[in-house]
Design a protein around this motif. Structure first.
Motif, PDB file in Angstrom:
ATOM      1  N   SER A 162       0.724  -1.167  -0.141  1.00 16.76           N
ATOM      2  CA  SER A 162      -0.132  -0.039   0.062  1.00 16.76           C
ATOM      3  C   SER A 162       0.833   1.374   0.064  1.00 16.76           C
ATOM      4  N   GLY A 163       2.159   1.068   0.166  1.00 13.03           N
ATOM      5  CA  GLY A 163       3.048   2.388   0.229  1.00 13.03           C
ATOM      6  C   GLY A 163       3.032   2.945   1.711  1.00 13.03           C
ATOM      7  N   LEU A 164       2.580   2.259   2.596  1.00 12.68           N
ATOM      8  CA  LEU A 164       2.447   2.689   3.842  1.00 12.68           C
ATOM      9  C   LEU A 164       3.608   1.919   4.622  1.00 12.68           C
ATOM     10  N   SER A 165       4.474   1.279   4.128  1.00  8.62           N
ATOM     11  CA  SER A 165       5.648   0.649   4.811  1.00  8.62           C
ATOM     12  C   SER A 165       5.278  -0.508   6.083  1.00  8.62           C
ATOM     13  N   SER A 166       4.359  -1.354   5.339  1.00  9.01           N
ATOM     14  CA  SER A 166       4.159  -2.558   6.093  1.00  9.01           C
ATOM     15  C   SER A 166       5.492  -3.340   6.792  1.00  9.01           C
ATOM     16  N   SER A 167       6.444  -3.310   5.780  1.00  5.31           N
ATOM     17  CA  SER A 167       7.514  -4.109   6.254  1.00  5.31           C
ATOM     18  C   SER A 167       8.504  -3.271   7.268  1.00  5.31           C
ATOM     19  N   ALA A 168       8.508  -1.760   7.161  1.00  7.84           N
ATOM     20  CA  ALA A 168       9.271  -1.094   8.027  1.00  7.84           C
ATOM     21  C   ALA A 168       8.714  -1.032   9.404  1.00  7.84           C
ATOM     22  N   ALA A 169       7.331  -1.212   9.288  1.00  8.87           N
ATOM     23  CA  ALA A 169       6.508  -1.317  10.758  1.00  8.87           C
ATOM     24  C   ALA A 169       6.832  -2.569  11.409  1.00  8.87           C
ATOM     25  N   PHE A 170       6.889  -3.850  10.631  1.00  7.31           N
ATOM     26  CA  PHE A 170       7.153  -5.042  11.029  1.00  7.31           C
ATOM     27  C   PHE A 170       8.717  -5.010  11.568  1.00  7.31           C
ATOM     28  N   GLU A 171       9.638  -4.616  10.846  1.00  7.58           N
ATOM     29  CA  GLU A 171      10.779  -4.323  11.390  1.00  7.58           C
ATOM     30  C   GLU A 171      11.093  -3.433  12.654  1.00  7.58           C
ATOM     31  N   VAL A 172      10.243  -2.619  12.803  1.00  4.41           N
ATOM     32  CA  VAL A 172      10.586  -1.566  14.037  1.00  4.41           C
ATOM     33  C   VAL A 172       9.655  -2.302  14.962  1.00  4.41           C
ATOM     34  N   MET A 173       8.851  -3.006  14.639  1.00  2.00           N
ATOM     35  CA  MET A 173       8.018  -3.795  15.701  1.00  2.00           C
ATOM     36  C   MET A 173       8.945  -4.926  16.392  1.00  2.00           C
ATOM     37  N   ILE A 174       9.788  -5.600  15.528  1.00  5.08           N
ATOM     38  CA  ILE A 174      10.743  -6.398  16.175  1.00  5.08           C
ATOM     39  C   ILE A 174      11.774  -5.918  17.211  1.00  5.08           C
ATOM     40  N   GLY A 175      12.196  -4.546  16.636  1.00  2.00           N
ATOM     41  CA  GLY A 175      13.226  -3.835  17.451  1.00  2.00           C
ATOM     42  C   GLY A 175      12.703  -3.239  18.577  1.00  2.00           C
ATOM     43  N   THR A 176      11.321  -2.962  18.683  1.00  2.00           N
ATOM     44  CA  THR A 176      10.623  -2.284  19.929  1.00  2.00           C
ATOM     45  C   THR A 176      10.474  -3.517  20.996  1.00  2.00           C
ATOM     46  N   ILE A 177      10.207  -4.557  20.458  1.00  2.26           N
ATOM     47  CA  ILE A 177      10.090  -5.666  21.530  1.00  2.26           C
ATOM     48  C   ILE A 177      11.308  -6.015  22.083  1.00  2.26           C
ATOM     49  N   CYS A 178      12.472  -6.233  21.149  1.00  6.92           N
ATOM     50  CA  CYS A 178      13.817  -6.325  21.666  1.00  6.92           C
ATOM     51  C   CYS A 178      14.320  -5.289  22.715  1.00  6.92           C
ATOM     52  N   ASN A 179      13.915  -4.073  22.382  1.00  6.03           N
ATOM     53  CA  ASN A 179      14.280  -2.990  23.044  1.00  6.03           C
ATOM     54  C   ASN A 179      13.697  -2.960  24.480  1.00  6.03           C
ATOM     55  N   ASP A 180      12.482  -3.400  24.507  1.00  4.32           N
ATOM     56  CA  ASP A 180      11.658  -3.376  25.788  1.00  4.32           C
ATOM     57  C   ASP A 180      11.992  -4.586  26.780  1.00  4.32           C
ATOM     58  N   PHE A 181      12.101  -5.741  26.046  1.00  5.62           N
ATOM     59  CA  PHE A 181      12.642  -6.947  26.645  1.00  5.62           C
ATOM     60  C   PHE A 181      13.753  -6.950  27.279  1.00  5.62           C
ATOM     61  N   PHE A 182      14.857  -6.680  26.247  1.00  3.95           N
ATOM     62  CA  PHE A 182      16.307  -7.067  26.698  1.00  3.95           C
ATOM     63  C   PHE A 182      17.095  -6.113  26.924  1.00  3.95           C
ATOM     64  N   ALA A 183      16.805  -4.493  26.480  1.00  8.17           N
ATOM     65  CA  ALA A 183      17.721  -3.596  26.646  1.00  8.17           C
ATOM     66  C   ALA A 183      17.182  -2.400  27.556  1.00  8.17           C
ATOM     67  N   ASP A 184      16.238  -2.750  28.418  1.00 10.12           N
ATOM     68  CA  ASP A 184      15.561  -1.857  29.450  1.00 10.12           C
ATOM     69  C   ASP A 184      15.032  -0.649  28.719  1.00 10.12           C
ATOM     70  N   SER A 185      14.577  -0.562  27.276  1.00 12.89           N
ATOM     71  CA  SER A 185      14.259   0.554  26.602  1.00 12.89           C
ATOM     72  C   SER A 185      15.271   1.617  26.573  1.00 12.89           C
ATOM     73  N   SER A 186      16.626   1.253  26.587  1.00 13.09           N
ATOM     74  CA  SER A 186      17.525   2.099  26.333  1.00 13.09           C
ATOM     75  C   SER A 186      17.810   2.706  25.049  1.00 13.09           C
ATOM     76  N   PHE A 187      17.471   2.006  24.059  1.00 13.94           N
ATOM     77  CA  PHE A 187      17.837   2.630  22.531  1.00 13.94           C
ATOM     78  C   PHE A 187      16.458   3.739  22.501  1.00 13.94           C
ATOM     79  N   SER A 188      16.968   4.688  21.814  1.00 12.22           N
ATOM     80  CA  SER A 188      15.569   5.717  21.369  1.00 12.22           C
ATOM     81  C   SER A 188      15.011   5.171  20.131  1.00 12.22           C
ATOM     82  N   LEU A 189      13.910   5.930  19.888  1.00 15.91           N
ATOM     83  CA  LEU A 189      13.041   5.313  18.777  1.00 15.91           C
ATOM     84  C   LEU A 189      14.155   5.620  17.421  1.00 15.91           C
ATOM     85  N   ALA A 190      14.905   6.527  17.445  1.00 21.00           N
ATOM     86  CA  ALA A 190      15.815   6.886  16.118  1.00 21.00           C
ATOM     87  C   ALA A 190      16.553   5.607  16.266  1.00 21.00           C
TER      88      ALA A 190
END
Length: 438
Positions: A162-190
């Motif tokens: 759709s041009g709305l970046s479903s693949s990028a959203a999935f990638e960021v989702m995996i990173g968001t879970i890992c950041n929350d679970f294993f990095a104490d949310s130490s990484f910024s959104l960027a």
């Protein structure tokens, strides 16, 4: 149970009591029946998670799709872009499992499973979601974060293609879970976005820029400057389109995205060839005046299409900054004029409207022509995202949205026109890490 994880039953009870409604408003900008349907979607996803993985303590995450608002194909040349998170998202119910395996079930697709004992790039996973999961886990471990096993169930209304970046959203989702679970949310959104880009570039095999991942991670409207590699600068800008009298529509041309990787890869490659001739790595580092002075020799060395794509970069990079300035000042008419100019540049100079060598494949150009006719000088429209296939973006006066939808869907089919809202927040959990349960 840690107080930042809830059982599915407790999460659903709190959800249906409305305890998470403030966060849902940030995600979706809706109320009433719309909010009821969003609660149900999360509750249903939790039931599917439990059926797949058992009654584990869970957290719930949301990452939005994105809409590109300015700076078409400028990010990979370290230029400026303007992008917004939208009210369509990928939602994940996730739980730690320990051990050595990551398992992710996306609704409607086979389960992906990777083992953490082998995080090397695998050629047989090129272009797959498993590659994105493996690449994300690998990058977290490279950065010293002890990723362990987890499982997740995801649902998405960010439509593929759709041009709305479903693949990028999935990638960021995996990173968001890992950041929350294993990095104490130490990484910024960027930083999470950069990890996602790494997974797509190195493991998935697509040489994308960083705009899609940044926009999905940041949410809201973000003016992003990629001049400093590895350190993007960004500013969020408040924009209420309804107050301006417009709706943001995305029109799906229904063109096939298959086999277009070479088309996308050629854009940064040709731009970089011009930069290299001028002694630099990317066009942002070059002097535009020198470019114009050396135009005759650049045409011979790099080819006319590369030269035209460089001309587009110089223009759209500057326009993205001007668009952000117009929004800060509240000058929406100036903003719309810049959107129109960007669209003309993409068609004439960037030439990402139709695939090369396919003279009959002009669906995006037809979509632009339909928008031009329906809007009749009002609002604005442009190619959306990577181009060559997919979608166009239109700013439609509120009073004409229904007619615009009917007109576009008469040509491209039912459901081809999406009316979007801009999202208030970036990638986030449904409740804050460590929030106490009542």
């Amino acid at each position: 149970m840690n107080n930042d994880f809830l059982s599915a039953a407790e999460m659903k009870a709190r959800l249906l009591r409305g305890e998470f409604d403030a966060r849902l408003m940030q995600f979706y900008g809706t109320s009433g029946d719309g909010l009821t349907s969003r609660r149900k979607r999360i509750a249903d996803a939790a039931d599917c998670f439990t059926a797949q993985y058992g009654d584990l303590p869970i957290r719930v995450f949301s990452v939005s799709g994105r809409t590109e608002m300015g700076g078409n194909h400028t990010d990979h040349q370290h230029g400026c872009v303007l992008a917004g998170g939208i009210n369509l998202d990928i939602l994940a119910i996730a739980a730690k499992t320990g051990g050595n395996e990551i398992r992710i079930q996306s609704e409607g697709f086979p389960e992906d499973s990777i083992t953490l004992s082998d995080l090397s790039v695998r050629a047989d996973e090129n272009g797959t979601s498993a590659a994105l999961i493996r690449g994300t886990a690998a990058r977290f471990r490279q950065l010293g974060k002890p990723v362990q096993g987890f499982c997740a169930y995801t649902v998405s209304d960010v439509l593929k293609g759709s041009g709305l970046s479903s693949s990028a959203a999935f990638e960021v989702m995996i990173g968001t879970i890992c950041n929350d679970f294993f990095a104490d949310s130490s990484f910024s959104l960027a930083e999470t976005a950069m990890i996602a880009q790494y997974a797509e570039n190195v493991y998935f095999g697509k040489p994308c820029g960083l705009m899609d991942q940044m926009a999905c991670a940041l949410g809201s409207v973000a003016a992003i400057d990629f001049q400093r590699e590895g350190d993007p600068q960004w500013e969020q800008i408040t924009l209420n389109l309804a107050e301006k009298g417009y709706a943001l529509c995305i029109v799906d041309s229904r063109a096939d995205h298959a086999d277009l990787t070479d088309e996308y890869a050629a854009v940064p490659a040709e731009m970089r060839s011009v930069a290299a001739y001028l002694g630099k790595d990317v066009l942002r580092e070059t002097d535009e005046q020198e470019f114009w002075e050396k135009l005759p020799e650049l045409r011979l060395a790099c080819g006319d299409r590369a030269v035209l794509r460089a001309i587009h970069f110089y223009g759209d990079h500057a326009r993205a900054e001007l668009q952000a300035q117009a929004l800060r000042k509240g000058d929406f008419d100036a903003y719309l004029q810049l959107v129109r100019e960007s669209g003309r540049s993409s068609m004439s100079y960037l030439q990402n409207i139709s695939p090369g060598g396919r003279p009959q494949a002009q669906a995006v150009a037809v979509a632009l022509a339909v928008c031009d006719r329906l809007l009749a000088g009002k609002g604005a429209y442009r190619v959306h995202g990577g181009g060559f296939a997919g979608t166009v973006q239109a700013y439609v006066p509120l009073a004409e949205v229904d007619a615009f939808r009917r007109g576009t869907e008469r040509i491209f089919g039912a459901g081809a026109c999406y009316v979007l809202q801009l999202r208030e927040c970036g990638a986030a959990a449904l409740w804050d890490n460590g929030e106490e349960s009542d």
